[in-house]
Write a protein that holds these residues in place. Structure first.
Motif, PDB file in Angstrom:
ATOM      1  N   ASP A 289      -6.921  51.746  88.310  1.00 42.35           N
ATOM      2  CA  ASP A 289      -5.393  51.963  87.142  1.00 42.35           C
ATOM      3  C   ASP A 289      -4.542  51.090  86.152  1.00 42.35           C
ATOM      4  O   ASP A 289      -4.633  49.443  86.511  1.00 42.35           O
ATOM      5  CB  ASP A 289      -4.101  52.370  88.202  1.00 42.35           C
ATOM      6  N   ILE A 290      -5.850  51.696  85.012  1.00 49.51           N
ATOM      7  CA  ILE A 290      -5.979  50.052  84.165  1.00 49.51           C
ATOM      8  C   ILE A 290      -4.872  50.026  83.699  1.00 49.51           C
ATOM      9  O   ILE A 290      -3.984  48.437  83.582  1.00 49.51           O
ATOM     10  CB  ILE A 290      -7.061  50.143  83.206  1.00 49.51           C
ATOM     11  N   ARG A 291      -3.279  50.938  83.594  1.00 54.68           N
ATOM     12  CA  ARG A 291      -2.040  50.046  83.609  1.00 54.68           C
ATOM     13  C   ARG A 291      -1.709  49.242  84.036  1.00 54.68           C
ATOM     14  O   ARG A 291      -0.742  49.127  83.474  1.00 54.68           O
ATOM     15  CB  ARG A 291      -1.413  52.029  83.059  1.00 54.68           C
ATOM     16  N   VAL A 292      -1.559  49.370  85.258  1.00 59.48           N
ATOM     17  CA  VAL A 292      -1.280  48.697  86.337  1.00 59.48           C
ATOM     18  C   VAL A 292      -1.319  47.418  86.554  1.00 59.48           C
ATOM     19  O   VAL A 292      -1.323  46.478  86.084  1.00 59.48           O
ATOM     20  CB  VAL A 292      -1.288  49.051  87.774  1.00 59.48           C
ATOM     21  N   ARG A 293      -3.026  46.981  86.044  1.00 55.52           N
ATOM     22  CA  ARG A 293      -3.426  45.724  85.506  1.00 55.52           C
ATOM     23  C   ARG A 293      -3.051  45.120  83.957  1.00 55.52           C
ATOM     24  O   ARG A 293      -2.451  44.215  84.101  1.00 55.52           O
ATOM     25  CB  ARG A 293      -5.074  46.080  85.441  1.00 55.52           C
ATOM     26  N   GLU A 294      -3.691  45.733  83.618  1.00 53.98           N
ATOM     27  CA  GLU A 294      -2.451  45.911  81.826  1.00 53.98           C
ATOM     28  C   GLU A 294      -1.195  44.674  82.339  1.00 53.98           C
ATOM     29  O   GLU A 294      -0.661  44.219  81.622  1.00 53.98           O
ATOM     30  CB  GLU A 294      -2.651  46.301  80.871  1.00 53.98           C
ATOM     31  N   ALA A 295      -0.266  45.970  83.145  1.00 56.22           N
ATOM     32  CA  ALA A 295       1.599  45.184  83.281  1.00 56.22           C
ATOM     33  C   ALA A 295       1.401  44.445  83.948  1.00 56.22           C
ATOM     34  O   ALA A 295       1.975  43.065  83.540  1.00 56.22           O
ATOM     35  CB  ALA A 295       1.397  46.857  84.304  1.00 56.22           C
ATOM     36  N   THR A 296       0.308  43.659  84.974  1.00 60.59           N
ATOM     37  CA  THR A 296       0.646  42.786  85.407  1.00 60.59           C
ATOM     38  C   THR A 296       0.040  41.385  84.921  1.00 60.59           C
ATOM     39  O   THR A 296       0.506  40.320  85.014  1.00 60.59           O
ATOM     40  CB  THR A 296      -0.577  42.841  86.388  1.00 60.59           C
ATOM     41  N   GLY A 297      -0.966  41.635  84.106  1.00 60.60           N
ATOM     42  CA  GLY A 297      -1.313  40.659  82.783  1.00 60.60           C
ATOM     43  C   GLY A 297      -0.022  40.425  81.226  1.00 60.60           C
ATOM     44  O   GLY A 297       0.407  39.124  81.711  1.00 60.60           O
ATOM     45  N   LEU A 298       1.167  41.677  80.999  1.00 58.67           N
ATOM     46  CA  LEU A 298       2.270  41.396  80.705  1.00 58.67           C
ATOM     47  C   LEU A 298       3.040  40.449  81.438  1.00 58.67           C
ATOM     48  O   LEU A 298       4.121  40.190  80.450  1.00 58.67           O
ATOM     49  CB  LEU A 298       1.818  42.522  79.727  1.00 58.67           C
ATOM     50  N   ALA A 299       3.004  40.539  82.567  1.00 55.17           N
ATOM     51  CA  ALA A 299       4.658  39.740  82.861  1.00 55.17           C
ATOM     52  C   ALA A 299       4.185  37.599  83.038  1.00 55.17           C
ATOM     53  O   ALA A 299       4.846  37.722  83.355  1.00 55.17           O
ATOM     54  CB  ALA A 299       4.177  40.130  84.737  1.00 55.17           C
ATOM     55  N   ILE A 300       3.275  38.128  83.121  1.00 58.14           N
ATOM     56  CA  ILE A 300       3.052  36.889  83.051  1.00 58.14           C
ATOM     57  C   ILE A 300       3.305  35.635  81.794  1.00 58.14           C
ATOM     58  O   ILE A 300       2.510  36.116  80.597  1.00 58.14           O
ATOM     59  CB  ILE A 300       1.769  35.926  83.199  1.00 58.14           C
ATOM     60  N   ASP A 301       4.035  34.897  82.161  1.00 57.77           N
ATOM     61  CA  ASP A 301       4.614  33.832  80.906  1.00 57.77           C
ATOM     62  C   ASP A 301       4.331  32.439  80.797  1.00 57.77           C
ATOM     63  O   ASP A 301       4.252  31.547  81.679  1.00 57.77           O
ATOM     64  CB  ASP A 301       6.151  33.225  81.431  1.00 57.77           C
ATOM     65  N   GLN A 302       2.686  32.380  80.234  1.00 58.83           N
ATOM     66  CA  GLN A 302       1.412  31.685  80.103  1.00 58.83           C
ATOM     67  C   GLN A 302       2.768  30.085  79.350  1.00 58.83           C
ATOM     68  O   GLN A 302       2.590  29.125  80.180  1.00 58.83           O
ATOM     69  CB  GLN A 302       0.941  31.879  79.708  1.00 58.83           C
ATOM     70  N   GLU A 303       3.777  30.611  78.416  1.00 59.67           N
ATOM     71  CA  GLU A 303       4.387  29.546  77.475  1.00 59.67           C
ATOM     72  C   GLU A 303       4.757  28.929  78.912  1.00 59.67           C
ATOM     73  O   GLU A 303       5.553  27.799  78.642  1.00 59.67           O
ATOM     74  CB  GLU A 303       4.638  29.671  76.108  1.00 59.67           C
ATOM     75  N   ALA A 304       6.171  29.604  79.654  1.00 60.52           N
ATOM     76  CA  ALA A 304       7.298  29.136  80.246  1.00 60.52           C
ATOM     77  C   ALA A 304       5.853  28.109  81.998  1.00 60.52           C
ATOM     78  O   ALA A 304       6.993  26.935  81.834  1.00 60.52           O
ATOM     79  CB  ALA A 304       7.895  30.577  80.739  1.00 60.52           C
ATOM     80  N   ILE A 305       4.719  28.838  82.208  1.00 65.07           N
ATOM     81  CA  ILE A 305       4.936  28.062  83.287  1.00 65.07           C
ATOM     82  C   ILE A 305       4.336  27.003  82.500  1.00 65.07           C
ATOM     83  O   ILE A 305       4.342  25.556  82.914  1.00 65.07           O
ATOM     84  CB  ILE A 305       3.382  28.311  83.158  1.00 65.07           C
ATOM     85  N   VAL A 306       3.883  26.558  81.013  1.00 67.62           N
ATOM     86  CA  VAL A 306       3.299  25.418  80.868  1.00 67.62           C
ATOM     87  C   VAL A 306       4.252  23.948  81.005  1.00 67.62           C
ATOM     88  O   VAL A 306       4.311  23.858  81.296  1.00 67.62           O
ATOM     89  CB  VAL A 306       2.405  25.142  79.498  1.00 67.62           C
TER      90      VAL A 306
END
Length: 527
Positions: A289-306
């Motif tokens: 389900d592409i909606r679940v894939r998109e939601a998975t990407g939006l969960a990741i906080d790249q700036e906080a990880i860096v």
């Protein structure tokens, strides 16, 4: 005179001890021990033609026709010069005179003509797919007749996968080539290859054809190199401090400040040539389900990880290509950025409602997924943070850690859902490598096979008459990949290496796009 006087004072046991120390010092000065980058572990062959995973030692065994510098410029190596026809339909290369393979056979135009066809029907066939035929003009001149223009040809020829092997050795060893032996024209010869453990190289004392990326145009300063596979980066770090390793490649960003504090360790940082990311298996529910894939990407906080893991070193990644590539400039709406509210709304829309325990449910089943990663502290720490960020949107991710070889088998058997991994490649054709429908399982970990994507891939890989068209075509392909939410970009690291300055000296800056033979030729024992 002082040295002579001291020698006269030594006798018996003292003299033996001094001589032993001198021999040990001389032996150490002639050998360097290098630990592979964690991303290089698991190579099973030194055959550049057929292998899909090569490591740094490959560039010590083989030379290439051309070399690429850090500024993306190309430099002569086994080819002294080249000329492209105005219509892009042929390339003529003038070859270096007097080059020989480790087995004593000569490198010449016929070598090149015999070598290029070997790529057909291999995973690396794309590197030479635009070459229709090879013509030997004279012993030191070879002409590539093209079936289409290939603006990326010089980049391909400078790749580790286009190191040139001895045809005589390939024919003699057959299927064992690359494991039982590997024969090139490079500054070192393969002495021993223990898969998963170490590679031992000895100096090629006939090497006299280095590229201009090396100041040293003669033989290497070290007689012997041992490349070790050390999966645990903390162990590799300790070995660097204590002298078990002289050079540590690909040091994790979170180790940089610790290493800099060591009095005998020097750290060199270079521009990064890769991305850490999370591929999503589009064939495995709930990610079909592409909606679940998109939601998975939006969960990741790249700036906080860096900021938290990498202490601000490197940069957040918001699409699949390193930022220095022009094809990384895409429609801003397609870049993947942190938006947990939209992630929640997409999951609600897809029927995944939040449960009392913080895990979403649908049809009585929890939103629980498998999250794979490979061993090594940087991978595991990043994966744990990703796990926590997925939990914040109601997705429970169960982590499994594999060694680098086993995890590829898991991908090929389609047993994965999510994974945290990284690549190291500074060209937009990495999109073909990881998303072509012809490579499902590995390296296409996303298991994506889409007709429109395949058409865009074909145009990008084969339909460009010049560099400008190639950039436009790969940008379009990149944007379509992003629109399908096949992966989550996370982090663009710097490339870091460290060396024990009491034992070796590594030139800074490192020439080339990564640590390769041109740097090792200039590397010296510490004085």
């Amino acid at each position: 005179m002082r040295h002579q006087t001291m020698t006269k004072l030594l006798s018996g046991t003292a003299l033996v001890a001094a001589l032993t120390a001198f021999v040990a010092s001389s032996a150490f000065a002639q050998e360097a021990v290098i630990a592979f980058d964690a991303g290089e572990l698991g190579a099973t062959s030194y055959d550049p033609v057929t292998s899909s995973n090569l490591n740094t030692a490959t560039s010590m065994i083989y030379d290439r026709l051309v070399e690429q510098d850090a500024d993306q410029s190309f430099h002569p190596h086994l080819a002294n010069s080249w000329e492209e026809a105005s219509d892009g339909m042929s390339w003529t290369f003038k070859l270096h005179e007097g080059v020989t393979f480790h087995d004593g056979t000569a490198f010449d135009a016929q070598t090149v003509a015999d070598w290029i066809p070997d790529y057909a029907d291999t995973e690396n066939a794309f590197l030479t797919a635009a070459i229709e035929s090879v013509e030997v003009i004279d012993p030191l001149t070879v002409k590539f007749v093209m079936n289409r223009p290939e603006p990326n040809l010089l980049y391909n020829l400078g790749s580790a996968f286009m190191g040139i092997p001895s045809q005589a050795a390939v024919e003699e060893m057959g299927a064992d080539y690359g494991v039982a032996g590997a024969v090139g024209t490079g500054p070192f010869k393969l002495e021993r290859f223990d898969i998963g453990l170490e590679t031992v190289l000895v100096r090629n004392d006939d090497h006299a054809w280095a590229s201009d990326l090396s100041e040293n145009q003669g033989v290497a300063h070290f007689e012997r190199l041992t490349f070790r596979e050390i999966p645990d980066q903390s162990t590799a770090f300790l070995e660097l401090k204590t002298g078990g390793v002289d050079v540590l490649l690909g040091i994790p960003t979170d180790f940089i400040e610790v290493l800099k504090a060591e009095p005998n360790v020097t750290v060199i940082q270079m521009p990064g040539t890769g991305i850490s990311y999370m591929p999503i298996n589009v064939t495995a529910a709930p990610f079909d389900d592409i909606r679940v894939r998109e939601a998975t990407g939006l969960a990741i906080d790249q700036e906080a990880i860096v900021a938290s893991i990498y202490k601000g070193v490197g940069a957040p990644a918001h699409n699949f290509l390193i930022s220095s590539l022009p094809e990384a400039t895409v429609d801003p709406a397609l870049n993947v950025t942190h938006d947990p509210e939209r992630a929640g709304a997409l999951l609600d829309e897809a029927g995944w409602t939040m449960g009392d325990d913080g895990v979403r449910m649908k049809d009585g089943a929890p939103l629980e997924v498998k999250l794979f990663t490979q061993n090594g502290s940087e991978f595991t720490v990043l994966t744990q943070v990703v796990q926590a960020q997925l939990a914040a949107i109601g997705m429970k991710a169960d982590i499994t850690v594999f060694d680098s070889s086993t995890i590829r088998d898991e991908y090929k058997e389609n047993r994965h859902q999510l994974a945290v991994r990284a690549y190291d490649w500074n060209n937009s054709d990495i999109l073909d490598w990881f998303f072509s429908g012809e490579r499902l399982g590995y390296p296409n970990v996303s298991m994506w096979n889409d007709p429109e994507g395949e058409q865009l891939n074909k145009v990008a890989m084969e339909g460009s008459a010049n560099s400008e068209e190639r950039i436009a075509n790969f940008t379009a392909y990149h944007e379509y990949i992003l629109s399908q939410h096949l992966m989550v970009p996370i982090y663009q690291p710097t490339t870091n290496l460290a060396f024990n300055a009491d034992r070796v000296s590594v030139p800074d800056p490192v020439r080339g796009t990564r640590f390769r033979s041109q740097t090792v030729l200039d590397m010296k024992p510490a004085e």
